[in-house]
Scaffold this active site. Structure first.
Site, mmCIF file in Angstrom:
data_model
loop_
_atom_site.group_PDB
_atom_site.id
_atom_site.type_symbol
_atom_site.label_atom_id
_atom_site.label_comp_id
_atom_site.label_asym_id
_atom_site.label_seq_id
_atom_site.Cartn_x
_atom_site.Cartn_y
_atom_site.Cartn_z
ATOM 1 N N HIS C 138 1.090 -0.763 -0.183
ATOM 2 C CA HIS C 138 -0.214 -0.220 -0.178
ATOM 3 C C HIS C 138 0.974 0.863 -0.280
ATOM 4 C CE1 HIS C 138 -3.061 2.558 2.281
ATOM 5 N NE2 HIS C 138 -3.766 1.805 1.339
ATOM 6 N N ASP C 215 2.728 -3.530 8.308
ATOM 7 C CA ASP C 215 1.969 -2.697 7.785
ATOM 8 C C ASP C 215 0.593 -4.179 8.634
ATOM 9 O OD1 ASP C 215 -0.632 -2.103 7.631
ATOM 10 O OD2 ASP C 215 0.475 -1.300 4.954
ATOM 11 N N GLN C 218 -4.513 -5.227 7.330
ATOM 12 C CA GLN C 218 -4.981 -5.914 6.933
ATOM 13 C C GLN C 218 -5.127 -7.080 7.580
ATOM 14 O OE1 GLN C 218 -8.115 -5.198 4.793
ATOM 15 N NE2 GLN C 218 -7.116 -3.078 3.627
ATOM 16 N N LYS C 241 -10.279 0.663 10.189
ATOM 17 C CA LYS C 241 -10.742 -0.721 9.462
ATOM 18 C C LYS C 241 -11.578 -1.972 10.711
ATOM 19 C CE LYS C 241 -6.783 0.765 6.547
ATOM 20 N NZ LYS C 241 -7.582 0.638 5.011
ATOM 21 N N CYS C 381 -4.631 2.445 -3.614
ATOM 22 C CA CYS C 381 -3.599 2.866 -3.588
ATOM 23 C C CYS C 381 -2.224 1.445 -3.403
ATOM 24 C CB CYS C 381 -3.659 2.828 -1.722
ATOM 25 S SG CYS C 381 -4.812 4.305 -1.633
HETATM 26 C C1 LIG Z 1 -2.543 -2.662 3.878
HETATM 27 C C2 LIG Z 1 -3.171 -1.695 4.184
HETATM 28 N N1 LIG Z 1 -1.687 -1.070 4.574
HETATM 29 C C3 LIG Z 1 -2.420 0.921 4.812
HETATM 30 C C4 LIG Z 1 -3.386 1.850 5.090
HETATM 31 C C5 LIG Z 1 -3.395 2.836 5.432
HETATM 32 O O1 LIG Z 1 -4.409 3.154 6.040
HETATM 33 P P1 LIG Z 1 -4.775 4.553 6.961
HETATM 34 O O2 LIG Z 1 -5.322 5.250 5.561
HETATM 35 O O3 LIG Z 1 -6.260 4.419 7.984
HETATM 36 O O4 LIG Z 1 -4.065 5.171 7.513
HETATM 37 C C6 LIG Z 1 -4.136 0.664 4.291
HETATM 38 C C7 LIG Z 1 -5.748 0.791 4.355
HETATM 39 O O5 LIG Z 1 -5.517 1.927 3.068
HETATM 40 C C8 LIG Z 1 -3.800 -0.841 4.161
HETATM 41 O O6 LIG Z 1 -4.983 -1.446 3.322
#
Ligand SMILES: Cc1ncc(COP(=O)(O)O)c(C=O)c1O
Ligand SMILES: Cc1ncc(COP(=O)(O)O)c(C=O)c1O
Lengths: 152, 427, 427, 152
Positions: C138, C215, C218, C241, C381
């Site tokens: 991401h 990270d 998910q 999430k 993203c």
């Molecule tokens: C795998 C992953 N990493 C990072 C993020 C970033 O999370 P956030 O936008 O809540 O900071 C997301 C979600 O958008 C994600 O699915």
């Protein structure tokens, strides 16, 4: 929800058989625009004949990837603008922008924007407005660039 | 309170909107909340706005193409517009949502220190440059600039405080020079209540080409603000001090400056094109809002602006000015009590800090708390200010739209009781 | 759904807790929310926890000495403990609250790049060092590392994706070397659903002395997680999430690492001593929580952890696994539809992205939306991942505790309708 | 709310006339501790006689600014520790810490912690716990430092 106001036959016609597509020489300015939300992209080249407001669009070539709306918009716009002067295009672009931001409360004037009225159904779908306007923004950026380059 | 009602400001009607004010600390002790300068309470209109959003329109903003995502995006961007109007920002695009004012100030400090050659000179702080702050700043508007100086080799300088609890501008000309890249100053001291002469300072800063960063944490909640005419370049404030949620702050910046600044936090929603080799960035405000934003909190903050707007910020300011005067006058009568801040008047607003001779503020606050009077004690994140006046800390009362004259009187009476309580031991 | 009920997971009872699921998009169209991977919905238990806090205990945390401030601080620190238990963190002090996962990842990247001589070598990234990520990240776990490399002169390298939608570890030995300071990798791809072999990767990284940043955006919402045994050094995830509020994320880090790391955001509540000349910093987690934190949101996130804990994360994972399998199998039957991700199985979890030949995902999503099926379209993203597979974007369905088999079926039927709709124009 | 459990006569006695106050020489280690929330500070010097667990506190001098609780705590602690061995002090410090974290559910054992029982009323007031324990933490940090220095 009524999808037919969005996906008209004209949209698909242009999506399938886009007019003036492809990147051609010569060109005075080239710009690359992106919609970061969905990744749609357009590269647009502009060639003018003449000076200032009376300059005429001699060619407008492009390479567009994206949804049906954004590709059709590029095709319709190219067809609409090629051969017109910058001065003539100004009210067309302004009308297009206005209708697209009216959230469906205004219908486009076919005498002004031609086939592009087929795209104005997207004004009811806020997330599609950008798809339609991306090519128009690219044209305006390219026009600005020809001027900046001309001043140098 | 009657007086206020006749002035058209019905504080009891306001109080009815704040559920927490009904609570008791224990059976005999109603809550007398005089710590609104630290964080304010939320009216049910703000709570309801968030709950309504969450139970009706909640979705990921800006990334979705579906109708729910559109509804959420409309709510989020609509909130930006409401808040922009409330502070007189020329355009909603000039507002960046952050988690609090502290992040907003860090954002500016980090962005100015990114050191990219492509950034215009006036938005790049480096060795030999100077950053000017004041001795009265909250740590949030001091430490980020110390750190920027450390990272970039710039020098931090500061405008000192005078004995009369205002900024000492005697040496301003030698402090603010061609070397000064940034002047960071608060609009209102969270301890002294002092209002800074921001128009004058901004003019002087701009005359030498410096950027002006305003810490508006204590002004936006308490007085009418028209950012467009203040003459500053950036302003930061927090939602939770203005009846809004925690977890949201705002950075306002002039459009042309934001447009030329490199990003700070990076990630989703702030990019233009991403490849493994490199990334280009979106236009502001998106460029400065990496990741999923505080959507329901933006909706809540907009509701807080609507609430304050309906009261009228002129009325709010007049209400709080009356309370401030009453508090200062009441406290001054008490033996050993010294108000740390200017006298009541046009150049000061409502944070009333004071010292009780021979008693540590922690002990003072403890006795007040036993009477339900909730005040803050300590250095209030303004340690250098306290050191300047030879103090280890102060006791601070601060007010909001729901504060009553009776509560101010309870503070003054409470201080009388504090003095009596400790006198018992001073045999 | 019957099947699920007999397995002991009562999805209808779960749904009754989520007010928004009752809403209709328009008169004829119930909401079929299949975008939980972007953001999940909130049960009333989470909403109520926040409202209860705000109407009873709201005050500034950590800075106040009065009883209300104590109640608020207890709520805030109690939330930290609840969340720590939920993810198997050895100590609540290892949890730092951030605004979202993106900030959490930026925090690590900025802290490692502060370049202070007093920071131990293994927590300092500089020229000649390497940072290893993967091609499936991401943007939130890619761009901050690109930026760290740019700021420090380090080099970014990446583990490529294989044709089978998993990481291609063939050249791992040449990618992960003595020069590698950080391995940043996601636990589960938000597009492919692929689970990374995190234990193996962490072991390999530690063998060369690299830090491992996970990270976990998910994974934490969708499966049982025991951070203490995963072998990683840092993990980041977001509240929104996992049924919790927006505006809050979590960074977990090993105590001894956090203790040696320089701060990132600076300001109030993270300091030890402040003078105009310089500042020293508090111990973690305070060191990394500058300014007023997201108090009510922490309380809400703790309530979300309690809610998920009561369902049982094993049950949640099994529920979502069944939905994933059903979606993949249903979609595979449709002409022109290609699932972008591994087949259903133990090495993949529930994000089901797919491509419809000749149709842009934006158009696909629009038609699904007209039927109330809310999915996400675009690059999610993860632009490099899409480029790797020659795609401009995909359509993605993602699930949560409240998703039903009927909703998955509505997706599959909806895709049939999408195909029919566009076929009309393909004369 | 009952303030008398917090502000006992003993607390004020030590606040007004602190025992062993001031910074003295010689000392093996000096530490400076701060409570960042309220700005309370203590500088503490420790001088030991002998080695390891059997080392005896020859002197413990300090300079404390802060509330009545924190100053009284420093005074009581100094009086309690001077003359005892490190081994003897360990259970005293442990008991102190335990009682202070029990939120008022445990009463201190006067046989173990002497006058410091007068401080344990603060355990009911979470924000005062740190005030009482700051000097104890400073002692422990100073002890650690004598050991680190000793090893060099
Ligand atoms: C795998 C992953 N990493 C990072 C993020 C970033 O999370 P956030 O936008 O809540 O900071 C997301 C979600 O958008 C994600 O699915
Ligand atoms: C003057 C001033 N500046 C900055 C801040 C920091 O605000 P926050 O903690 O919400 O980031 C505060 C409040 O604590 C303040 O009073």
């Amino acid at each position: 929800m009524d999808l037919t106001s969005l996906y008209t036959d004209i949209v698909f016609e242009h999506d399938k058989r886009p007019l003036h597509a492809g990147l051609r020489e010569p060109f005075a300015a080239e710009v690359h625009h992106v919609n970061p939300t969905c990744g749609d992209e357009i590269t647009l080249r502009l060639q003018l004949e003449g000076e200032g407001e009376q300059a005429r669009v001699a060619d407008l070539s492009y390479d567009a990837t994206g949804c049906a709306m954004s590709r059709a918009s590029a095709s319709i716009m190219a067809d609409l603008l090629i051969g017109r002067t910058v001065a003539e295009i100004e009210p067309i672009a302004a009308h297009m922008e206005q209708v697209m931001h009216a959230r469906g409360k205004e219908t486009g004037d076919e005498d002004v924007i031609g086939d592009a009225v087929a795209l104005t159904g997207a004004a009811k779908f806020p997330n599609r407005v950008k798809c339609v306007l991306m090519s128009w923004k690219a044209y305006q950026a390219a026009l600005l660039e020809t001027r900046v380059l001309g001043e140098r | 309170m009657d007086e206020q009602t006749t002035r058209g400001y019905d504080v009891e009607a306001v109080r009815a909107d704040f559920p927490i004010l009904q609570r008791r600390l224990d059976e005999d002790t109603p809550l007398i909340y005089l710590d609104s300068g630290a964080t304010s309470q939320r009216p049910r209109q703000v709570i309801d706005a968030e709950v309504d959003f969450l139970t009706r329109d909640n979705a990921a903003v800006k990334r979705g193409a579906h109708r729910l995502a559109e509804a959420a995006t409309d709510a989020y961007e609509g909130a930006r517009e409401t808040i922009a109007r409330f502070i007189g920002a020329p355009s909603a695009e000039e507002l960046v949502f952050t988690k609090n004012a502290t992040e907003a100030l860090n954002l500016v400090a980090y962005s100015l220190g990114q050191g990219e050659a492509s950034t215009p000179e006036h938005l790049r702080v480096g060795p030999g440059d100077e950053i000017l702050v004041t001795e009265m700043e909250h740590h949030a508007n001091l430490v980020p600039w110390q750190e920027l100086a450390r990272r970039t080799g710039a020098t931090l300088r500061w405008i000192p405080l005078a004995d009369d609890f205002t900024l000492d501008l005697t040496d301003l000309d030698s402090l603010l020079t061609e070397r000064t890249k940034v002047l960071a100053v608060s609009h209102q001291s969270n301890v002294l209540g002092t209002l800074t002469p921001i128009r004058r300072l901004a003019e002087a800063a701009h005359a030498v080409g410096a950027l002006v960063v305003l810490d508006a944490c204590q002004s936006v909640p308490h007085m009418p603000i028209d950012l467009a005419t203040l003459g500053v370049d950036f302003a930061a404030f927090s939602g939770h001090k203005m009846l809004g949620p925690t977890g949201i702050g705002v950075l306002w910046g002039r459009a042309e400056l934001l447009a030329a600044m490199p990003p700070f936090l990076t990630g989703g929603s702030m990019i233009e094109v991403v490849t493994m080799e490199g990334t280009t960035f979106a236009e502001p405000p998106a460029r400065f809002e990496a990741g999923t934003p505080m959507v329901s909190q933006a909706v809540g903050l907009a509701a807080a602006c609507d609430y304050l707007g309906a009261l009228g910020m002129e009325n709010v300011a007049a209400h709080e000015r009356a309370l401030t005067t009453r508090a200062i006058e009441g406290l001054r009568e008490l033996p050993g009590v010294r108000v740390i801040g200017p006298d009541a008047g046009p150049d000061r607003a409502g944070a009333v800090a004071f010292d009780l001779a021979g008693r540590h503020p922690h002990d003072v606050g403890q006795v007040l708390d036993s009477r339900g009077v909730e005040v803050r004690v300590g250095h209030h994140c303004a340690w250098p200010l306290h050191r300047r006046y030879g103090l280890h800390g102060t006791t601070r009362a601060s007010f909001s739209v729901y504060t009553t004259e009776a509560e101010v009187d309870a503070l003054v009476e409470g201080m009388g009781a504090v003095i009596d309580f400790f006198a018992r031991f001073d045999r």
